[in-house]
Design an enzyme around this catalytic site. Sequence first.
Site, PDB file in Angstrom:
ATOM      1  N   LYS A 296       1.243  -0.843  13.764  1.00  0.00           N
ATOM      2  CA  LYS A 296       0.933  -1.375  12.446  1.00  0.00           C
ATOM      3  C   LYS A 296       1.902  -2.530  12.187  1.00  0.00           C
ATOM      4  O   LYS A 296       3.091  -2.436  12.534  1.00  0.00           O
ATOM      5  CB  LYS A 296       1.113  -0.272  11.398  1.00  0.00           C
ATOM      6  CG  LYS A 296       0.727  -0.679   9.983  1.00  0.00           C
ATOM      7  CD  LYS A 296       0.875   0.506   9.010  1.00  0.00           C
ATOM      8  CE  LYS A 296       0.414   0.158   7.602  1.00  0.00           C
ATOM      9  NZ  LYS A 296       0.546   1.295   6.674  1.00  0.00           N
TER      10      LYS A 296
ATOM     11  N   SER B  38      -3.638   2.233   3.990  1.00  0.00           N
ATOM     12  CA  SER B  38      -3.387   0.879   4.419  1.00  0.00           C
ATOM     13  C   SER B  38      -3.340   0.661   5.931  1.00  0.00           C
ATOM     14  O   SER B  38      -3.432  -0.481   6.377  1.00  0.00           O
ATOM     15  CB  SER B  38      -2.049   0.425   3.820  1.00  0.00           C
ATOM     16  OG  SER B  38      -0.983   1.209   4.339  1.00  0.00           O
TER      17      SER B  38
ATOM     18  N   SER C 201      -1.775   6.689   3.732  1.00  0.00           N
ATOM     19  CA  SER C 201      -2.189   5.558   4.579  1.00  0.00           C
ATOM     20  C   SER C 201      -2.315   5.820   6.063  1.00  0.00           C
ATOM     21  O   SER C 201      -2.799   4.954   6.789  1.00  0.00           O
ATOM     22  CB  SER C 201      -1.244   4.384   4.375  1.00  0.00           C
ATOM     23  OG  SER C 201      -1.579   3.723   3.184  1.00  0.00           O
TER      24      SER C 201
HETATM   25  N1  GLN Z   1      -3.343   3.871  -1.133  1.00  0.00           N
HETATM   26  C1  GLN Z   1      -2.035   4.191  -1.591  1.00  0.00           C
HETATM   27  C2  GLN Z   1      -1.422   2.979  -2.248  1.00  0.00           C
HETATM   28  O1  GLN Z   1      -2.094   2.030  -2.357  1.00  0.00           O
HETATM   29  C3  GLN Z   1      -1.187   4.680  -0.449  1.00  0.00           C
HETATM   30  C4  GLN Z   1      -0.745   3.604   0.444  1.00  0.00           C
HETATM   31  C5  GLN Z   1       0.118   4.062   1.550  1.00  0.00           C
HETATM   32  O2  GLN Z   1       0.151   5.243   1.887  1.00  0.00           O
HETATM   33  N2  GLN Z   1       0.856   3.125   2.113  1.00  0.00           N
HETATM   34  O3  GLN Z   1      -0.295   2.973  -2.647  1.00  0.00           O
END
Ligand code: GLN
Length: 487
Positions: free
Chosen positions: A78, A153, A177
């Site tokens: 990532k 994400s 995410s």
């Molecule tokens: N979707 C969640 C957010 O937007 C979690 C994102 C994540 O786990 N990095 O914060």
Amino acid sequence: MINASLKELGAALAQKRISSVELTTLFVDRIEKLNPTLNAFVTVDRDKALAAARAADQKLGAGGTALSPLCGIPLAHKDIFCTAGWRTTCGSKMLANFVSPYDAHVVERLNDAGMVLLGKCNMDEFAMGSSNETSFFGPVKNPWNPACVPGGSSGGSAAAVAARLAPAATGTDTGGSIRQPAALCGLTGLKPTYGVVSRYGMIAFASSLDQGGPMAKSAEDCALLLNAMAGFDARDSTSLERPAEDYCRDLEKPLQGLRIGLPKEFFGEGMDAGVRAAVEAAIAEYRKLGATTVEVSLPNSSLSVPAYYVIAPAEASSNLSRFDGVRYGHRAAEYGDLNDMYAKSRAEGFGAEVKRRILIGTYVLSHGYYDAYYLKAQKIRRLIAADFQEAFKACDVIMGPTAPSVAFKFGEKSADPVQMYLSDIYTIAVNLAGLPGLSIPCGFDKQLPVGLQLIVPWFGEAKMLNAAHQFQLATDWHRRMPAGLEA
Ligand code: GLN
């Protein structure tokens, strides 16, 4: 080869049935062919990948007992993990040209194991999102249906593995995410206990929640990767100093007597009927494997999304203050004084969702609102963690859906932030409590993969992987791959 497990790839490499250079070439060729449509990778570097593959082939040639079972196997990171010599963008214009002078701990560990980096995966900007639509580099397409999001994400990592552009990838999980994109792309994704994987060199979003972990085709693959990723690192003050574990050690244990807790709050309204059917069928399969089920309750779970959207933005507003245009990252071309330079660089470098989080975070931390929002959210966080402790008195593992629906269409939720935030309704509490969680494929709805979430007590990773692996020995959901990408 593209469907082979990490164990099979490791064996093929060790027995010289294939070289790392050949394997790496196979995946780089696939990336070149398929990435223009999927947009799963932000950066790919054939020369660097092949140089690493040659080095791995030499190690494999020399053999020896210290050789990692992952040596020579390609992987993708990532783009939140700093990689020396490769750019690390975090999905943002702010870091679009940033080349880190050092490697993240996770990157170092996987390099030391001899894994070959293919490239850096697209992601929501600064890991803020559940659909990959907030990336500066454009959205990632879901390989199962290119009209749908891959989740986020870590959507680039998920799409890359689902389309077999990489045998495995890393992700990070602040509120879901790793697990949510794994669910939406038909993969296995593991978020470890907070502190098990070092955050050093992992660009910070919300430091008390962020945790790196593996995304792969099976629980067994995740166990092998976690063996290499986990471990104490003095450079991360929240890294836990504890003896190394072999996360593969319990994989083969039968599930007879396993007590599964089903939180009534996870099976109420809000879940799509097709998701519910797949999750219930998976639980029935677990009963066949010898598990028993019991209803449990997580009474404060409805407060997890609101508490998260105070705590995570608060931490983000502080973490992201370092992007000021001074030392690295985007700097506006034209500005007046220093303050104007900060303001213009940040206004130009950050996208709308990141700005929204910084505004919320600054607001909830400001004098006069701190007690009402931030402190309150921290108290709720404590209650949420206590709910899990209570529930684990009656069960060994909690199960439920990973996400309320399968992959949704582009644009479907992006206009309404709250709708988007609710995609993580089942995953966020796990981060607030610092627990390990995992998503495994358990069926389909509307021809798109459904994820089953497993949650265990702190440091229960080996048991969680055991429960996932036994399910994967009895089912083949994790072996399915999107149509049209075979060749
Ligand atoms: N979707 C969640 C957010 O937007 C979690 C994102 C994540 O786990 N990095 O914060």
